[in-house]
Design a protein around this motif. Structure first.
Motif, mmCIF file in Angstrom:
data_model
loop_
_atom_site.group_PDB
_atom_site.id
_atom_site.type_symbol
_atom_site.label_atom_id
_atom_site.label_comp_id
_atom_site.label_asym_id
_atom_site.label_seq_id
_atom_site.Cartn_x
_atom_site.Cartn_y
_atom_site.Cartn_z
ATOM 1 N N LYS A 166 2.673 -9.678 4.711
ATOM 2 C CA LYS A 166 2.458 -8.578 3.837
ATOM 3 C C LYS A 166 3.376 -7.521 3.978
ATOM 4 O O LYS A 166 3.759 -7.177 4.790
ATOM 5 C CB LYS A 166 0.706 -8.363 3.934
ATOM 6 N N GLY A 167 3.524 -6.964 2.634
ATOM 7 C CA GLY A 167 4.074 -5.768 2.550
ATOM 8 C C GLY A 167 3.647 -4.884 1.607
ATOM 9 O O GLY A 167 3.403 -5.204 0.399
ATOM 10 N N GLN A 168 3.420 -3.850 2.021
ATOM 11 C CA GLN A 168 2.751 -2.501 1.276
ATOM 12 C C GLN A 168 3.664 -1.507 0.818
ATOM 13 O O GLN A 168 4.542 -1.408 1.449
ATOM 14 C CB GLN A 168 1.575 -1.916 1.753
ATOM 15 N N VAL A 174 9.135 3.027 -2.285
ATOM 16 C CA VAL A 174 9.130 3.496 -0.625
ATOM 17 C C VAL A 174 8.403 2.312 -0.031
ATOM 18 O O VAL A 174 7.412 1.784 -0.523
ATOM 19 C CB VAL A 174 8.319 4.818 -0.393
ATOM 20 N N GLY A 175 9.118 1.796 0.918
ATOM 21 C CA GLY A 175 8.820 0.562 1.759
ATOM 22 C C GLY A 175 8.677 0.506 3.161
ATOM 23 O O GLY A 175 9.681 1.263 3.320
ATOM 24 N N ALA A 176 8.202 -0.554 3.631
ATOM 25 C CA ALA A 176 7.223 -1.184 3.289
ATOM 26 C C ALA A 176 6.800 -1.516 4.737
ATOM 27 O O ALA A 176 7.347 -1.873 5.674
ATOM 28 C CB ALA A 176 7.880 -2.590 2.669
ATOM 29 N N THR A 177 5.245 -2.020 4.680
ATOM 30 C CA THR A 177 4.698 -2.518 5.729
ATOM 31 C C THR A 177 5.181 -3.796 6.184
ATOM 32 O O THR A 177 5.613 -4.646 5.098
ATOM 33 C CB THR A 177 3.233 -2.376 5.790
ATOM 34 N N THR A 178 4.972 -4.379 7.214
ATOM 35 C CA THR A 178 5.043 -5.572 7.596
ATOM 36 C C THR A 178 4.177 -6.056 8.345
ATOM 37 O O THR A 178 3.895 -5.791 9.577
ATOM 38 C CB THR A 178 6.382 -5.928 8.583
ATOM 39 N N THR A 229 -4.275 -9.140 0.452
ATOM 40 C CA THR A 229 -3.183 -8.500 -0.293
ATOM 41 C C THR A 229 -4.177 -7.050 -0.525
ATOM 42 O O THR A 229 -3.698 -6.505 -1.708
ATOM 43 C CB THR A 229 -2.757 -9.010 -1.689
ATOM 44 N N SER A 230 -5.047 -6.592 0.085
ATOM 45 C CA SER A 230 -5.771 -5.516 -0.067
ATOM 46 C C SER A 230 -4.595 -3.985 0.194
ATOM 47 O O SER A 230 -3.702 -4.109 0.991
ATOM 48 C CB SER A 230 -6.783 -5.157 0.803
ATOM 49 N N VAL A 231 -4.864 -3.306 -0.335
ATOM 50 C CA VAL A 231 -4.030 -1.869 -0.123
ATOM 51 C C VAL A 231 -4.999 -1.189 0.950
ATOM 52 O O VAL A 231 -6.048 -0.759 0.618
ATOM 53 C CB VAL A 231 -4.064 -1.101 -1.424
#
Ligand code: GLY
Length: 405
Positions: free
Chosen positions: A232-234, A276-280, A287-289
């Motif tokens: 996942k990447g937010q 702007v990214g990103a979480t790993t 896929t929740s924010v």
């Protein structure tokens, strides 16, 4: 059930990798179908689009670096051809990248990266904090130093994927807006796919290019199911009143940062957006924010670029990267005759789009794996032990012939 459609190739997945495969194969004279419930969607709608083989180089991934560099080199020509074929400009910007550090530990990490880049002969220049701020005046005064990498650029993945969809359709690719339930296997050979609802697409060759979902398609012998997983990447998308990139924009180039051990990137678009990214995150299909994800990205981005608080937060998209066991893609024929893979691109799907298209077109037209792709054959995982097989030891399967691994 009756065969509704017959083609030389059916590609499962209509994201960047599936579409570039389809487009390039169609250009070489093959009849091609693509199946995807939302072609032109997927990770391309979330990715920031950094083309950053030098700033993203990692220890132990020198083989992947070679492929990344080969693809970066192809970008200008690829974009020119795609723009002409589609009438859409994919937003390729030769803006360069600055990677900065905020505290002493962050600086030590970047210094190590710089030493590694130098050992590999990559072009990166060490700058003091003051020199970094001269290049990007709105960076925080606390920036302790950084790396200037003029060869790492960006493209706009949303525009890229829509250009590819258009180019593929103009080249005669038939796009089926439907989910693929399974690959059909007849007498030990992949012979097509079955769509949700039962429609069959028959083809001489099947390519699995469904990103992190490539391992979920039914019908395959376990041995050839690609070992890809969702990572996942937010991401945050912001927009300012300062107008497009250039004078007045917050940043003129891509800025990456190590912020108290965390990693961040800020990609300014020509249209005035800042990505702007990103979480790993290894959190399966979620896929929740999350509040934590948005908070950490904003906190670190503000520490790096205080003026970011002036911008409007317009989107918080979430994507699932197709992670593979060695972070590298799986390209080419599998042990199942008629089945090839183009998946597992993990953090490098946008960067690897041009080279993947070329590699897969060569494979699908019977030319075998070109040298730059031989380290990435799916065969390195088919034994079940996950060992990576490199270089000349790798088989070169030719579609239509059984591949022994
Ligand atoms: N290549 C950037 C990312 O995967 O976040």
């Amino acid at each position: 059930m009756r065969a509704e459609n017959v083609s030389d190739v059916v590609v499962v997945g209509g994201g960047l990798i599936g579409l570039v495969t389809a487009w390039r194969a169609a250009q070489r004279g093959l009849s091609v179908a693509v199946a995807d419930p939302e072609p032109g969607g997927g990770a391309a709608l979330v990715a920031a689009g950094m083309l950053a083989p030098v700033t993203e180089v990692r220890y132990g991934e020198q083989r992947l670096l070679e492929l990344n560099l080969a693809s970066a080199l192809r970008y200008p020509q690829f974009v020119a051809e795609l723009t002409q074929a589609s009438g859409t400009d994919p937003g390729y910007r030769r803006c360069g990248t600055l990677a900065v550090a905020l505290d002493a530990d962050d600086r030590a990490e970047l210094r190590d990266l710089h030493a590694f880049q130098q050992r590999l002969g990559l072009s990166a220049q060490w700058l003091t904090g003051r020199e970094c701020r001269r290049l990007e005046p709105l960076l925080a005064p606390g920036v302790r130093g950084g790396l200037r990498v003029d060869g790492d650029h960006q493209v706009d993945p949303r525009r890229l994927v829509s250009a590819l969809l258009c180019a593929a359709e103009r080249a005669g690719v038939r796009v089926h807006r439907a989910r693929v339930d399974r690959v059909t296997v007849t007498a030990g050979r992949a012979t097509g796919v079955e769509l949700a609802g039962g429609v069959r697409l028959s083809a001489g060759q099947v390519v699995l290019a469904a990103g992190c979902r490539s391992g979920t398609i039914g019908g395959l012998p376990p041995r050839v199911v690609p070992p890809v997983r969702p990572v996942k990447g937010q991401v945050l998308r912001l927009r300012g009143a300062r107008g497009p990139a250039g004078p007045g924009a917050l940043l003129g180039r891509t800025v990456r940062a190590v912020v108290r051990g965390g990693h961040l990137y800020l990609v300014p678009r020509e249209n005035g957006e800042l990505v702007v990214g990103a979480t790993t995150q290894e959190s399966g299909w979620d896929t929740s924010v999350t509040a934590g994800g948005v908070y950490e990205l904003l906190r670190d981005a503000r520490e790096l670029l205080p003026a970011i608080t002036e911008l409007t937060l317009t989107e918080t998209p979430v994507g699932l990267r197709p992670g593979s066991p060695d972070n590298a893609p799986l390209l080419g024929p599998t042990a199942l005759p008629g089945l090839s893979l183009a998946t597992g691109h993990y953090r490098n799907g946008v960067l690897l789009t041009p080279v993947t298209g070329d590699v897969m077109a060569q494979v699908l037209t019977g030319g075998g794996l070109p040298p730059e792709a031989r380290a990435f054959t799916p065969g390195r995982f088919e034994g079940g032990d996950g060992d990576v097989v490199h270089g000349d030891a790798v088989h070169q399967g030719v579609p239509g012939n059984p591949v022994v691994v």
